[in-house]
Scaffold this active site. Structure first.
Site, short mmCIF file in Angstrom:
data_model
loop_
_atom_site.label_atom_id
_atom_site.label_comp_id
_atom_site.label_asym_id
_atom_site.label_seq_id
_atom_site.Cartn_x
_atom_site.Cartn_y
_atom_site.Cartn_z
N ARG A 66 70.60 21.31 28.16
CA ARG A 66 69.23 21.16 28.10
C ARG A 66 68.57 22.45 28.97
NH1 ARG A 66 70.04 16.53 28.18
NH2 ARG A 66 69.02 14.89 26.50
N GLU A 103 79.86 12.68 35.34
CA GLU A 103 79.71 10.92 36.03
C GLU A 103 80.62 10.41 35.00
OE1 GLU A 103 74.87 13.01 35.90
OE2 GLU A 103 77.04 13.29 35.64
#
Length: 177
Positions: A66, A103
């Site tokens: 992104r 994560e």
């Protein structure tokens, strides 16, 4: 300042949240919903460009994926080079790579070694700061090429995850959750 707060609210109001994605217990904040609203996207662009201009970097670096949507727009508007940091195996030529923890597991970033010159100041751009693993890895890669990250700029920051604590340079977020 009050005007910027109104603009930031427009961006924030256009960020959609999805519960339990990509796994149970996660609330996914979606930047694509902002891009679907031209007024909100334009405001976001202006806020990002305004911030990068203050830092006067020599280049803008976008993190896959992104950061590729936002970084080139900022770089073009300011007349600066855009340099991508990509996932492993996506860049041709001589590259430098670094594996890091995220994560949901582990990943590897790469940057072309001729993308930056020693001594250049850069701003890193991405959509989200969570735990800080990807931004920390990107900072390390930039430093290994002899350049300096003057700031990490993100659209959204998940404050409860304390990602800024894991990043060795200043971080600026447009919207905080």
């Amino acid at each position: 300042m009050a005007n910027n707060e109104k603009l930031i609210k427009i961006v924030r109001d256009n960020i959609r949240s999805y519960a339990d994605f990509p796994k149970p217990g996660i609330i996914f904040r979606d930047i694509f919903s902002v891009l679907k609203v031209p007024e909100a996207f334009k405001i976001l662009q202006e806020l990002l460009v305004q911030r990068v201009k203050l830092k006067a970097p020599d280049a803008v670096i976008g993190l896959e994926s992104r950061g590729f949507l936002l970084g080139p727009i900022i770089a073009l508007q300011l007349g600066l080079p855009f340099v991508p940091i990509r996932k492993k195996g996506k860049l041709p030529g001589k590259i430098k790579q670094l594996s890091y923890t995220i994560e949901y597991g582990e990943d590897t970033f790469e940057i072309q070694t001729d993308g930056l010159q020693k001594g250049q100041n850069v701003v890193l751009v991405d959509d989200l700061l969570a735990t800080g693993g990807s931004l920390r890895a990107a900072c390390t890669l930039v430093n290994q090429l002899g350049a300096k990250v003057v700031e990490c700029l993100v659209v959204m920051e998940l404050k409860d995850l304390n990602g800024q604590e894991n990043i060795p340079v200043p971080v600026h977020s447009i919207v905080q959750f």
